[in-house]
Design a protein around this motif. Structure first.
Motif, PDB file in Angstrom:
ATOM      1  N   GLY A 126       0.829  -1.194   0.000  1.00 39.08           N
ATOM      2  CA  GLY A 126       0.000   0.000   0.000  1.00 39.08           C
ATOM      3  C   GLY A 126       0.862   1.240   0.000  1.00 39.08           C
ATOM      4  N   PRO A 127       0.249   2.419   0.094  1.00 40.29           N
ATOM      5  CA  PRO A 127       1.010   3.672   0.139  1.00 40.29           C
ATOM      6  C   PRO A 127       2.019   3.681   1.276  1.00 40.29           C
ATOM      7  CG  PRO A 127      -1.323   4.108  -0.189  1.00 40.29           C
ATOM      8  CD  PRO A 127      -1.210   2.647   0.126  1.00 40.29           C
ATOM      9  N   ALA A 166      -1.397   4.470  -8.781  1.00 34.89           N
ATOM     10  CA  ALA A 166      -2.692   4.634  -9.448  1.00 34.89           C
ATOM     11  C   ALA A 166      -2.717   5.846 -10.367  1.00 34.89           C
ATOM     12  CB  ALA A 166      -3.790   4.760  -8.390  1.00 34.89           C
ATOM     13  N   GLU A 167      -1.726   6.708 -10.237  1.00 34.72           N
ATOM     14  CA  GLU A 167      -1.675   7.931 -11.036  1.00 34.72           C
ATOM     15  C   GLU A 167      -0.860   7.767 -12.315  1.00 34.72           C
ATOM     16  OE1 GLU A 167      -3.090  10.776 -10.750  1.00 34.72           O
ATOM     17  OE2 GLU A 167      -3.730  11.062  -8.696  1.00 34.72           O
ATOM     18  N   LEU A 475      -1.986  -4.070  -7.324  1.00 34.63           N
ATOM     19  CA  LEU A 475      -1.993  -3.585  -8.709  1.00 34.63           C
ATOM     20  C   LEU A 475      -3.397  -3.463  -9.294  1.00 34.63           C
ATOM     21  CD1 LEU A 475      -0.550  -2.659 -11.229  1.00 34.63           C
ATOM     22  CD2 LEU A 475      -0.057  -5.053 -11.791  1.00 34.63           C
ATOM     23  N   PRO A 476      -4.292  -4.448  -9.105  1.00 37.58           N
ATOM     24  CA  PRO A 476      -5.653  -4.294  -9.638  1.00 37.58           C
ATOM     25  C   PRO A 476      -6.380  -3.065  -9.082  1.00 37.58           C
ATOM     26  CG  PRO A 476      -5.251  -6.575  -9.047  1.00 37.58           C
ATOM     27  CD  PRO A 476      -4.098  -5.786  -8.509  1.00 37.58           C
ATOM     28  N   LYS A 477      -6.101  -2.705  -7.855  1.00 40.10           N
ATOM     29  CA  LYS A 477      -6.713  -1.515  -7.259  1.00 40.10           C
ATOM     30  C   LYS A 477      -6.190  -0.254  -7.943  1.00 40.10           C
ATOM     31  CE  LYS A 477      -7.325  -3.668  -2.712  1.00 40.10           C
ATOM     32  NZ  LYS A 477      -6.941  -3.623  -1.270  1.00 40.10           N
ATOM     33  N   GLU A 480      -7.945  -0.019 -11.352  1.00 35.45           N
ATOM     34  CA  GLU A 480      -9.352   0.359 -11.207  1.00 35.45           C
ATOM     35  C   GLU A 480      -9.475   1.849 -10.905  1.00 35.45           C
ATOM     36  OE1 GLU A 480     -13.229  -0.802  -8.402  1.00 35.45           O
ATOM     37  OE2 GLU A 480     -11.368  -1.968  -8.260  1.00 35.45           O
ATOM     38  N   GLU A 481      -8.636   2.334 -10.006  1.00 34.09           N
ATOM     39  CA  GLU A 481      -8.659   3.756  -9.654  1.00 34.09           C
ATOM     40  C   GLU A 481      -8.258   4.621 -10.845  1.00 34.09           C
ATOM     41  OE1 GLU A 481      -6.357   6.761  -6.546  1.00 34.09           O
ATOM     42  OE2 GLU A 481      -6.565   4.625  -6.029  1.00 34.09           O
ATOM     43  N   ALA A 482      -7.250   4.172 -11.586  1.00 32.16           N
ATOM     44  CA  ALA A 482      -6.795   4.930 -12.756  1.00 32.16           C
ATOM     45  C   ALA A 482      -7.876   4.986 -13.833  1.00 32.16           C
ATOM     46  CB  ALA A 482      -5.530   4.299 -13.322  1.00 32.16           C
TER      47      ALA A 482
END
Length: 499
Positions: A126-127, A166-167, A475-477, A480-482
């Motif tokens: 995570g972050p 995600a960015e 990675l899938p998260k 999805e966010e992107a």
């Protein structure tokens, strides 16, 4: 009879001239209407496919960077496990990420995919987690200038690699090098501008031909992370060490003066420098740069399609496109030109491997000296020699194309490394004798990548498991966010009245 023949010949000539005129008119018509914008491209549009709507030929050629079938003597677009090919590198990078994983880079198309997959970026959960800083994204995506514009430069560099996953999702592309308003080449990475400032040069005065190399120099250069930069203390601020010049000695002096090191070697304890990929610096010392040939002239040559001349955005080895690159200037056969390149590369490799062998021995011998009780004072000069010798080896090796771009400079750098490492081993032999050891230091069995990684204490099963968990869970998260964010970035179609 003569009149009839003359009449027929005249008809044929007129017919052929008509075909020629028609072809010219058609080509001129195509040229006149080649650019009909379909969408308005925003200042920091990171999606390459959006640019492709306005520049389909360039975009289609860019998509060819996804091809991975070409392998040359020491490069190409095919995936190659460098550690598998040369296990000595595992020991040379002991204590550093490149001992875990070092693959030959594929095309720009895979920039994001490959950095996600490499073991060097770890398996963050995570972050704020993981071994690498956010700065490691800098050369991978047109999302980078977008984020720098939104957040600030130092703010972009701050934090962990996982913080911005995600960015940053679009691979290297259009916005990295082009101004959307006029398609002129532009510099989007501040480190290059800052490096020119440090040398007392104004990058804004660069010619268009120089820009055809400088856009590449945003990334294909030596760099380091400066955590002492005024105003950004503690942030791994991307910096090019060009203040004293671009030669291997000038950058070494720069690093030595500030007592900088990328890592401490796990075996020898030497304060090491990792050359990143000083392709631009070595290119400048070669004959092609001296003749005014740019990176794009060979790696992105012009091509014609449907009567249109444009820059081929299939960035690749010129050896896979000899007709449009090399043979524009050189009239020799393609096989002969490839043989000339390989000959230079093979001769450089011969000395590079000799230097590698001696460096491996010097690290192991230094480790033995520590084991026997050597003091820091006794080891200081030896470790400096090892640092300087491996810096020269890496400068020549990591610049990839240097043995062709600048074979004379590459030979000089490797020769300097060979001399320095021999001096280190002489000093080590004397020190070991002083410590009561008068025999040859046994060398480990590092005949394979696996054996070498085991010798330096890497738990590869754990590292691979962590990476797989990252790809399954985090990675899938990110993706999805992107997607949700980019779905809101609808392109604006250009109205017919504006076309």
């Amino acid at each position: 009879m003569k009149n009839k023949i003359l009449f027929v010949v005249t008809l044929v000539v007129v017919f052929l001239l008509g075909l020629l005129a028609s072809s010219i008119i058609n080509r001129k018509s195509e040229a006149k209407y080649q650019y009909v914008p379909q969408v308005d491209i925003s200042e920091n549009e990171p999606r390459n496919e959006e640019w492709g709507k306005n520049y389909p030929r360039e975009y289609q050629s860019f998509l060819q960077t996804s091809e991975t079938s070409f392998a040359s003597y020491q490069g190409g677009s095919a995936m190659r496990d460098v550690l598998e090919e040369d296990p000595r590198l595992v020991l040379l990078f002991a204590g550093y990420g490149f001992s875990k994983d070092y693959n030959q880079g594929r095309g720009h198309f895979y920039a994001i995919e490959d950095i996600r997959n490499t073991l060097r970026t770890g398996g963050p959960k995570g972050p704020g987690d993981g071994p690498m800083p956010a700065t490691c994204w800098t050369c991978k995506s047109p999302d980078v200038p977008r984020l720098m514009n939104e957040k600030g430069i130092a703010e972009f560099y701050d934090g962990k690699w996982a913080d911005k996953g995600a960015e940053i999702v679009n691979p290297i592309g259009c916005a990295d090098c082009h101004d959307p308003n006029n398609m002129k080449l532009r510099i989007t990475r501040p480190a290059l501008v800052e490096a020119f400032d440090a040398m007392g040069k104004d990058i804004n005065k660069a010619t268009h031909q120089e820009m055809r190399s400088l856009v590449c120099a945003q990334c294909h250069v030596e760099y380091y992370f400066d955590k002492k930069k005024p105003g950004a203390e503690g942030t791994p601020y991307l910096t090019f060490p060009w203040k004293n010049g671009m030669t291997v000695e000038a950058m070494e002096e720069y690093y030595d003066e500030m007592e900088f090191s990328d890592w401490t070697h796990k075996i020898s304890k030497a304060p090491m420098l990792k050359a990143q990929h000083p392709g631009y610096e070595t290119y400048l010392t070669g004959v092609h740069a001296d003749r005014g040939v740019s990176c794009a002239d060979c790696h992105m040559p012009y091509k014609s399609e449907g009567g249109q001349k444009f820059t081929d955005h299939h960035l690749q080895s010129p050896l896979n496109n000899v007709a449009n690159s090399c043979q524009v200037c050189h009239r020799q056969e393609a096989d002969k030109l490839r043989a000339n390149v390989y000959e230079r590369q093979m001769k450089a490799t011969e000395n590079r491997l000799k230097l590698e062998d001696l460096l491996v021995k010097s690290h192991i011998e230094a480790g033995k000296a520590w084991e026997l009780g050597a003091t820091e004072e006794q080891m200081k000069a030896i470790l400096t020699d090892i640092r300087h010798a491996q810096w020269r080896w890496d400068y020549a090796a990591a610049s990839h194309g240097a043995s062709f771009h600048s074979p004379v400079e590459t030979a000089r750098v490797l020769g300097g490394g060979l001399n320095i490492v021999q001096e280190a081993r002489v000093k080590l032999a004397r020190l070991l004798a002083t410590l009561g050891f008068n025999q040859e230091v046994p060398m480990p069995d590092i005949a394979s990548k696996e054996k070498a990684q085991e010798f330096i204490g890497l738990d590869m099963e754990k590292l691979i498991k962590e990476k797989e968990e990252f790809k399954t869970n985090l990675l899938p998260k990110w993706l999805e966010e992107a997607k949700a964010r980019e779905d809101k970035m609808d392109s604006k179609e250009v109205s017919m009245s504006n076309k």
